[in-house]
Design a protein around this motif. Sequence first.
Motif, mmCIF file in Angstrom:
data_model
loop_
_atom_site.group_PDB
_atom_site.id
_atom_site.type_symbol
_atom_site.label_atom_id
_atom_site.label_comp_id
_atom_site.label_asym_id
_atom_site.label_seq_id
_atom_site.Cartn_x
_atom_site.Cartn_y
_atom_site.Cartn_z
ATOM 1 N N PHE A 282 0.864 -1.268 -0.067
ATOM 2 C CA PHE A 282 0.128 0.205 0.038
ATOM 3 C C PHE A 282 1.034 1.432 0.199
ATOM 4 N N ARG A 283 2.299 1.094 -0.193
ATOM 5 C CA ARG A 283 3.025 2.248 -0.450
ATOM 6 C C ARG A 283 3.167 3.221 0.781
ATOM 7 N N GLY A 284 2.858 2.532 1.965
ATOM 8 C CA GLY A 284 2.977 3.320 3.158
ATOM 9 C C GLY A 284 1.853 3.955 3.565
ATOM 10 N N GLY A 285 0.254 3.594 2.947
ATOM 11 C CA GLY A 285 -0.998 3.987 3.445
ATOM 12 C C GLY A 285 -1.484 5.246 2.945
ATOM 13 N N VAL A 287 -4.341 3.010 4.764
ATOM 14 C CA VAL A 287 -5.024 1.957 4.460
ATOM 15 C C VAL A 287 -5.867 1.553 5.580
ATOM 16 N N GLY A 288 -6.986 0.891 5.440
ATOM 17 C CA GLY A 288 -8.163 0.575 6.508
ATOM 18 C C GLY A 288 -7.656 -0.524 7.235
ATOM 19 N N LEU A 289 -7.907 -0.756 8.475
ATOM 20 C CA LEU A 289 -7.432 -1.769 9.521
ATOM 21 C C LEU A 289 -8.063 -3.198 8.722
ATOM 22 N N ASN A 290 -9.328 -3.182 8.428
ATOM 23 C CA ASN A 290 -9.764 -4.665 7.883
ATOM 24 C C ASN A 290 -9.060 -4.703 6.617
ATOM 25 N N THR A 291 -8.959 -3.953 5.760
ATOM 26 C CA THR A 291 -8.000 -4.319 4.523
ATOM 27 C C THR A 291 -6.515 -4.743 4.612
ATOM 28 N N VAL A 294 -6.913 -8.582 6.117
ATOM 29 C CA VAL A 294 -7.067 -9.541 5.310
ATOM 30 C C VAL A 294 -5.956 -9.736 4.515
ATOM 31 N N THR A 295 -4.962 -8.622 4.243
ATOM 32 C CA THR A 295 -3.647 -8.844 3.432
ATOM 33 C C THR A 295 -2.930 -9.711 4.201
ATOM 34 N N VAL A 296 -2.674 -9.535 5.358
ATOM 35 C CA VAL A 296 -1.776 -10.432 6.242
ATOM 36 C C VAL A 296 -2.485 -11.832 6.725
ATOM 37 N N GLY A 297 -3.632 -11.781 6.626
ATOM 38 C CA GLY A 297 -4.543 -13.373 6.869
ATOM 39 C C GLY A 297 -4.605 -13.507 8.388
ATOM 40 N N GLY A 323 -6.923 5.949 7.838
ATOM 41 C CA GLY A 323 -6.439 4.730 7.876
ATOM 42 C C GLY A 323 -5.068 4.786 8.664
ATOM 43 N N ARG A 324 -4.452 3.666 8.503
ATOM 44 C CA ARG A 324 -2.861 3.219 8.896
ATOM 45 C C ARG A 324 -1.876 3.863 8.125
#
Length: 348
Positions: A282-285, A287-291, A294-297, A323-324
């Motif tokens: 995400f190039r440093g954000g 980004v949302g917490l849920n996304t 999901v990305t890291v499982g 986001g983060r």
Amino acid sequence: MDDLRDLSDHRNGEPADETELAIDGALRPTSLAEFVGQQKVRGQLQLLLDAARIQQRSPDHILLSGPPGLGKTTLAMIVAHESGRPLRLSSGPAIQHAGDLAALLSSLTPGEVLFIDEVHRMARAAEEMLYLAMEDFRIDIMVGKGAGATSIPLDLAPFTLVGATTRSGLLPNPLRDRFGFTAHLEYYDPAELEQVIERSAVMLGVTLPSAARGEIARRSRGTPRIANRLLRRVRDYVIVHGGAEGEADIATVGAALDLYDVDAIGLDRLDRSVLEALVRRFRGGPVGLNTLAVTVGEESETIESVVEPYLVRIGFMGRTPRGRIATPEAYAHLRIPHAEDALRLDDL
């Protein structure tokens, strides 16, 4: 609980389950004098307990808040021990109905200390019953339903409630206000963690020079529970690789913790996965917490409660309305060019 074996029993090929259980108990301090760190909280608790002892009454209700692993359960045990009272253990998730709490409270003996971990996760109906119990040592039992329902008062034996929470903001104000003393536990500094590790090492039969204790402390994220867990892994490494008399120098500590993917500042595999996803994907954000989860499982709750607090505290992650985001310090730790530099590299 970790399935470990004592050094001497390991060499004899005999299981040491009972020994390990005894060590687990011994690792917990039994008095405020033995408890390392949290100096202000210790002083406040000591005054509260001394005043109750002089007046021959039960101590006021106590609320302990703070991140996991800082000693909330241990302090509850100390309160019971120094008060000379029995201790009853429970947890918020286990109390999902008012009846569960009524059964628990009605079985308490006079002066007993009731410890409820994660008290903010109790059911709302149970919380409302607890208000009256804490204030007047009484609960009202509803019998029947509808227009024919009757409230029967039930007197309780005087008790001391010790509540522990990692998220004090989720406690309703009426419940928080009924605690006579509220303490917030802070993260430990490396010097305090070294004292914890030194004491635990003696219990576990591991000889650690000062430099080795410092290395474990630096990787323990300011948390005694993590420090003791890492020390156990070092002990395992010494057992398997035949350290002389259980001695672990700084090289041994480094090798053991590197094997378990705990890096020089305490980041583990999941921490680095979150940071790398944030930086690379995400190039440093932002980004949302849920996304991100999901990305890291992983579950978003795990990211929010386990990973994120430490990354924010050491300045590797920021939380914004959008986001983060990853900070320049996160890029530097991962040895990845900063987002702006990475964009320029992509154009080459």
